[in-house]
Design a protein around this motif. Structure first.
Motif, short mmCIF file in Angstrom:
data_model
loop_
_atom_site.label_atom_id
_atom_site.label_comp_id
_atom_site.label_asym_id
_atom_site.label_seq_id
_atom_site.Cartn_x
_atom_site.Cartn_y
_atom_site.Cartn_z
N VAL A 31 -28.61 -16.34 6.49
CA VAL A 31 -28.65 -16.85 5.12
C VAL A 31 -28.66 -15.68 4.16
O VAL A 31 -29.44 -14.74 4.32
N PHE A 32 -27.80 -15.75 3.17
CA PHE A 32 -27.70 -14.74 2.12
C PHE A 32 -27.90 -15.46 0.80
O PHE A 32 -27.16 -16.39 0.49
N VAL A 33 -28.92 -15.07 0.05
CA VAL A 33 -29.15 -15.70 -1.24
C VAL A 33 -29.16 -14.65 -2.33
O VAL A 33 -29.52 -13.49 -2.11
N VAL A 34 -28.74 -15.07 -3.52
CA VAL A 34 -28.77 -14.23 -4.70
C VAL A 34 -29.59 -14.99 -5.74
O VAL A 34 -29.37 -16.18 -5.96
N GLY A 35 -30.55 -14.32 -6.34
CA GLY A 35 -31.34 -15.00 -7.35
C GLY A 35 -32.25 -14.06 -8.10
O GLY A 35 -32.53 -12.96 -7.66
N ASP A 36 -32.70 -14.53 -9.24
CA ASP A 36 -33.60 -13.77 -10.10
C ASP A 36 -34.54 -14.77 -10.77
O ASP A 36 -34.09 -15.59 -11.57
N ALA A 37 -35.82 -14.70 -10.43
CA ALA A 37 -36.79 -15.65 -10.99
C ALA A 37 -36.82 -15.60 -12.51
O ALA A 37 -37.13 -16.60 -13.17
N ASN A 38 -36.49 -14.46 -13.10
CA ASN A 38 -36.46 -14.35 -14.56
C ASN A 38 -35.29 -15.09 -15.19
O ASN A 38 -35.21 -15.20 -16.41
#
Length: 170
Positions: A108-115
């Protein structure tokens, strides 16, 4: 377990138990009851029309993967790698679908930024980013320090806003 239960619950009996509960103010209770009654009517109308909405599609996918070994194995074998962009905007059902599909190979490869979480109003939980490494392991985290979409002036402005509301841009 940090996985939600998506099985059906009897809505009408729950509604009635809320109505019978005298610990809440009646106006709030009436509001909640009306919202839930409208939601139940909406679901009934969808069923009458033999239709589903987006949330139903997600829940049906979760149920299919949970209760059909054939379907789960088929899709786990079909996709060897899973990529999810904007992972901070996923909800519990989407997280569960990824978990179920990735369980066999864990690629699994995820891209994300909680901000950058912007879909909380529709059920997205940016905490999915924080619990990722406890569900999918081992994890290799790569922090991207270079932004190619925004100028430095825009980034500085955004960081100052984030800083002023008590969040860290990192």
């Amino acid at each position: 377990s940090n996985v939600c239960n998506f099985d059906d619950t009897p809505l009408e009996s729950w509604l009635q138990s809320k109505r019978d509960d005298d610990t809440e103010e009646e106006s709030i209770l009436d509001y909640e009851y009306n919202i839930l009654r409208i939601a139940a009517e909406y679901q009934s109308e969808l069923e009458r029309r033999n239709s589903v909405d987006f949330d139903d599609l997600l829940l049906l996918a979760v149920r299919l993967l949970r209760y059909s070994d054939f379907a789960l194995e088929r899709y786990q074998n079909l996709w060897h790698h899973i990529l999810v962009d904007e992972f901070q905007d996923t909800n519990a059902a989407q997280f569960e679908i990824v978990r179920l599909l990735a369980n066999k190979k864990n690629n699994v490869f995820v891209v994300g930024d909680a901000n950058q979480a912007i879909y909380g109003f529709r059920g997205a939980v940016y905490e999915n980013l924080h619990k990722f490494d406890s569900v999918f392991h081992p994890v290799h985290l790569v922090n991207l320090k270079q932004n190619y979409r925004s100028t430095q002036a825009i980034l500085d402005s955004a960081f100052s806003i984030i800083k002023n509301i008590g969040q860290s841009p990192n």
